[in-house]
Design a protein around this motif. Structure first.
Motif, PDB file in Angstrom:
ATOM      1  N   GLY A   1       6.130   0.474   4.085  1.00  0.00           N
ATOM      2  CA  GLY A   1       7.178   0.233   2.932  1.00  0.00           C
ATOM      3  C   GLY A   1       8.277   1.532   3.033  1.00  0.00           C
ATOM      4  O   GLY A   1       7.981   2.582   3.596  1.00  0.00           O
ATOM      5  N   CYS A   2       9.328   1.182   2.286  1.00  0.00           N
ATOM      6  CA  CYS A   2      10.689   2.295   2.255  1.00  0.00           C
ATOM      7  C   CYS A   2      10.886   2.811   0.886  1.00  0.00           C
ATOM      8  O   CYS A   2      11.959   3.443   0.720  1.00  0.00           O
ATOM      9  CB  CYS A   2      11.825   1.820   3.213  1.00  0.00           C
ATOM     10  SG  CYS A   2      12.345   0.194   2.145  1.00  0.00           S
TER      11      CYS A   2
ATOM     12  N   LYS B   1      -2.020   1.264   6.839  1.00  0.00           N
ATOM     13  CA  LYS B   1      -0.621   0.563   7.409  1.00  0.00           C
ATOM     14  C   LYS B   1      -0.870   0.690   8.689  1.00  0.00           C
ATOM     15  O   LYS B   1      -1.573   0.942   9.363  1.00  0.00           O
ATOM     16  CB  LYS B   1       0.369   1.856   7.356  1.00  0.00           C
ATOM     17  CG  LYS B   1       0.205   3.053   8.069  1.00  0.00           C
ATOM     18  CD  LYS B   1       1.359   4.109   7.685  1.00  0.00           C
ATOM     19  CE  LYS B   1       1.025   5.693   8.112  1.00  0.00           C
ATOM     20  NZ  LYS B   1       1.810   6.793   7.838  1.00  0.00           N
ATOM     21  N   GLY B   2       0.388  -0.227   9.419  1.00  0.00           N
ATOM     22  CA  GLY B   2       0.185  -0.379  10.936  1.00  0.00           C
ATOM     23  C   GLY B   2      -0.632  -1.485  11.116  1.00  0.00           C
ATOM     24  O   GLY B   2      -0.943  -2.329  10.435  1.00  0.00           O
TER      25      GLY B   2
ATOM     26  N   THR C   1       0.792  -1.247  -0.030  1.00  0.00           N
ATOM     27  CA  THR C   1       0.193   0.034  -0.059  1.00  0.00           C
ATOM     28  C   THR C   1       0.884   1.297  -0.092  1.00  0.00           C
ATOM     29  O   THR C   1       0.258   2.271  -0.403  1.00  0.00           O
ATOM     30  CB  THR C   1      -0.944   0.050   1.186  1.00  0.00           C
ATOM     31  OG1 THR C   1      -0.070   0.202   2.292  1.00  0.00           O
ATOM     32  CG2 THR C   1      -1.914  -1.036   1.412  1.00  0.00           C
ATOM     33  N   HIS C   2       2.005   1.273   0.191  1.00  0.00           N
ATOM     34  CA  HIS C   2       2.947   2.324   0.691  1.00  0.00           C
ATOM     35  C   HIS C   2       2.317   3.384   1.626  1.00  0.00           C
ATOM     36  O   HIS C   2       2.521   4.357   1.554  1.00  0.00           O
ATOM     37  CB  HIS C   2       3.271   3.077  -0.674  1.00  0.00           C
ATOM     38  CG  HIS C   2       4.075   2.440  -1.648  1.00  0.00           C
ATOM     39  ND1 HIS C   2       4.422   2.902  -2.936  1.00  0.00           N
ATOM     40  CD2 HIS C   2       4.352   1.055  -1.893  1.00  0.00           C
ATOM     41  CE1 HIS C   2       4.941   2.150  -3.738  1.00  0.00           C
ATOM     42  NE2 HIS C   2       4.992   0.819  -2.863  1.00  0.00           N
ATOM     43  N   GLY C   3       1.292   2.697   2.338  1.00  0.00           N
ATOM     44  CA  GLY C   3       0.873   3.812   3.412  1.00  0.00           C
ATOM     45  C   GLY C   3      -0.185   4.752   2.622  1.00  0.00           C
ATOM     46  O   GLY C   3      -0.564   5.551   3.381  1.00  0.00           O
ATOM     47  N   GLY C   4      -0.395   4.607   1.572  1.00  0.00           N
ATOM     48  CA  GLY C   4      -1.290   5.595   0.991  1.00  0.00           C
ATOM     49  C   GLY C   4      -0.244   6.430   0.076  1.00  0.00           C
ATOM     50  O   GLY C   4      -0.730   7.109  -0.954  1.00  0.00           O
ATOM     51  N   GLN C   5       1.075   6.591   0.226  1.00  0.00           N
ATOM     52  CA  GLN C   5       1.947   7.542  -0.186  1.00  0.00           C
ATOM     53  C   GLN C   5       1.891   8.796  -0.462  1.00  0.00           C
ATOM     54  O   GLN C   5       2.541   9.474   0.049  1.00  0.00           O
ATOM     55  CB  GLN C   5       2.343   6.990  -1.700  1.00  0.00           C
ATOM     56  CG  GLN C   5       3.738   7.504  -2.158  1.00  0.00           C
ATOM     57  CD  GLN C   5       4.018   6.587  -3.428  1.00  0.00           C
ATOM     58  OE1 GLN C   5       3.763   5.507  -3.621  1.00  0.00           O
ATOM     59  NE2 GLN C   5       4.705   7.329  -4.576  1.00  0.00           N
ATOM     60  N   LEU C   6       0.915   9.364  -0.737  1.00  0.00           N
ATOM     61  CA  LEU C   6       0.332  10.633  -0.908  1.00  0.00           C
ATOM     62  C   LEU C   6      -0.598  10.897  -0.021  1.00  0.00           C
ATOM     63  O   LEU C   6      -1.986  10.626  -0.376  1.00  0.00           O
ATOM     64  CB  LEU C   6      -0.014  11.162  -2.338  1.00  0.00           C
ATOM     65  CG  LEU C   6       1.267  11.039  -3.396  1.00  0.00           C
ATOM     66  CD1 LEU C   6       0.839  11.531  -4.584  1.00  0.00           C
ATOM     67  CD2 LEU C   6       2.296  11.809  -2.675  1.00  0.00           C
TER      68      LEU C   6
ATOM     69  N   ALA D   1      -4.484   8.450   4.701  1.00  0.00           N
ATOM     70  CA  ALA D   1      -4.589   8.080   3.086  1.00  0.00           C
ATOM     71  C   ALA D   1      -5.805   8.296   2.463  1.00  0.00           C
ATOM     72  O   ALA D   1      -6.905   8.048   3.214  1.00  0.00           O
ATOM     73  CB  ALA D   1      -4.062   6.441   2.939  1.00  0.00           C
ATOM     74  N   LEU D   2      -5.727   8.204   1.171  1.00  0.00           N
ATOM     75  CA  LEU D   2      -7.051   8.412   0.343  1.00  0.00           C
ATOM     76  C   LEU D   2      -7.185   7.163  -0.558  1.00  0.00           C
ATOM     77  O   LEU D   2      -8.399   6.826  -0.796  1.00  0.00           O
ATOM     78  CB  LEU D   2      -6.978   9.685  -0.908  1.00  0.00           C
ATOM     79  CG  LEU D   2      -6.828  11.133  -0.036  1.00  0.00           C
ATOM     80  CD1 LEU D   2      -6.617  11.916  -1.076  1.00  0.00           C
ATOM     81  CD2 LEU D   2      -7.990  11.302   0.676  1.00  0.00           C
TER      82      LEU D   2
END
Length: 310
Positions: free
Chosen positions: A283-284, A264-265, A239-244, A251-252
Motif C-alpha cells: 500500500g501507499c 507483502k509481495g 497489511t501495509h507491509g507491516g508498516q513499522l 515485519a513483526l
C-alpha cells in the motif's frame, strides 16, 4: 569514563531520528514494485496489471496525489484497487482526482474498512503488543471496533462506477481486453466481517480466458476458499507491509492472521491440494493517526501476467 546519562541520551537521540525519518521522509518515498506472475493460459499475450491499495487519502496530501496520477504513464492493461482509499471523510473528491488518470483504463475494485468508517486514534505499538502476547491472529474471529464516523463511500463507489470500473464487493464481474476476457471474483472486507464467500462460491468461470480473485484483507479463511476453488491468482492489500519493520528482519505483524513471511509481495497459498499465487500490496498510505513508515516504503505494484509453464 562516559557520564552515566550519555547512553540514554544517545538512545533517545537515535529514536527521535528514526521517528523523524519514518514520519517525515519514508512515508512519502513512493515506490513502484514490479512482479512477474506465470498464470495465463498458453498463447495469451502478457497483461500489465497495476495494483493500488491502502491509499488512506487525507485532504491536502498533494505529493501522494501527484504520484498516483503519474502512475497512468505506465499504461497498464487494467487497474485493481484493493481498498482502504480513505482516511478522511472529506477526501473523496481528492481521491477521485488522484485516481482520475488511472480511471481512463479498465479497472476493478473492492472496499476496505476505512472506505466505510472513519479512522480512530490508535497507538501503533498496539499491534506489536498483540504480537508479543500471541493474539495477532485473533482477527479471524474477533469482532472489530467500528468508528462512529461514517465515510461517504457511496460517493467513492459512484465515482469508480461512472468511470467504468467494476465493483466486486461480494460479487463477480468481467473485463474485456482486446478479445481477452477476464472473470473477476471479489469479497467485501474480511477485517470487519463483511465477506460473504457463499455469494460468489463456485470457482473460476469456464467461459472466461482468465479468472482473478480480489479481496482487501488476506485472512486465511478467504485465501483457503479461493485456493480450494482453484483461482490462479489472488490480489490483496491491508497489511501495509507491516508498516513499522525491522531492517534486515522484516515485519513483526500483518494486522490479520496471515504469517509475516507473506506480509507483502508475491507468494503462494495452498488449500485442499490446490495452489494459488498471492500478491499482497504494502500500500501507499497510512491511517491518518499513525502517519509513519519504517523500513517499508509506500508502494504500488505493476504485475506482469505471463503464460503459465504448466
Amino acid at each position: 569514563m562516559r557520564p552515566m546519562y550519555a547512553v540514554p541520551l544517545g538512545l533517545a537521540a537515535a529514536g527521535a531520528a528514526c521517528v523523524g525519518y519514518a514520519a517525515g521522509i519514508e512515508v512519502r518515498s513512493f515506490r513502484l514494485r514490479r512482479v512477474t506472475v506465470p498464470v495465463l493460459p498458453r498463447g495469451a499475450r502478457p497483461l500489465r496489471v497495476l495494483q493500488v491499495s491502502d491509499i488512506h487519502m487525507v485532504s491536502g496530501q498533494r505529493k501522494k496525489q501527484r504520484w498516483l496520477q503519474s502512475l497512468a504513464a505506465l499504461q497498464p492493461d487494467f487497474v485493481v484497487n484493493t481498498g482502504d482509499n480513505l482516511s478522511d471523510p472529506t477526501a473523496v473528491p481528492e481521491t477521485l482526482d488522484a485516481l482520475g488518470p488511472l480511471m481512463e483504463y479498465p479497472g476493478t475494485y473492492v472496499f476496505g474498512s476505512n472506505d466505510y468508517f472513519g479512522p480512530v486514534p490508535r497507538n501503533p505499538g498496539r499491534y506489536l503488543t498483540a504480537r508479543i502476547k500471541g493474539t495477532a491472529a485473533r482477527g479471524a474471529h474477533a469482532p472489530k471496533k467500528r468508528s462512529a464516523v461514517q465515510n461517504p463511500w457511496p460517493e467513492l463507489r459512484d465515482g469508480f462506477d461512472a468511470a467504468g470500473w467494476v465493483g466486486i464487493n461480494n460479487g463477480r464481474g468481467r473485463l474485456k481486453l482486446d478479445g481477452f476476457e477476464i472473470a473477476l471474483t471479489g469479497l467485501d472486507d474480511p477485517h470487519i466481517h463483511r465477506d460473504r464467500y457463499e455469494e460468489v462460491a463456485g470457482g473460476p468461470e469456464a467461459d472466461a480466458d482468465f479468472s482473478l480473485a480480489v479481496v482487501h484483507a488476506p485472512y486465511l479463511r478467504v485465501l483457503d476458499a479461493f485456493a480450494a476453488d482453484r483461482y490462479p491468482l489472488v490480489l490483496a492489500g491491508h497489511t501495509h507491509g507491516g508498516q513499522l519493520c525491522i531492517p534486515f528482519y522484516g515485519a513483526l505483524v500483518t494486522n490479520c492472521d496471515l504469517d509475516t513471511d507473506r506480509v507483502k509481495g508475491l507468494s503462494a497459498h495452498t488449500a485442499d491440494g490446490h495452489r494459488s499465487y498471492l500478491h499482497v500490496s504494502a500500500g501507499c498510505g497510512t491511517n491518518r493517526y499513525t502517519p509513519v513508515r519504517f523500513a517499508c516504503p509506500p508502494e504500488a505494484t505493476l504485475l506482469t501476467l505471463v503464460e503459465s509453464p504448466g
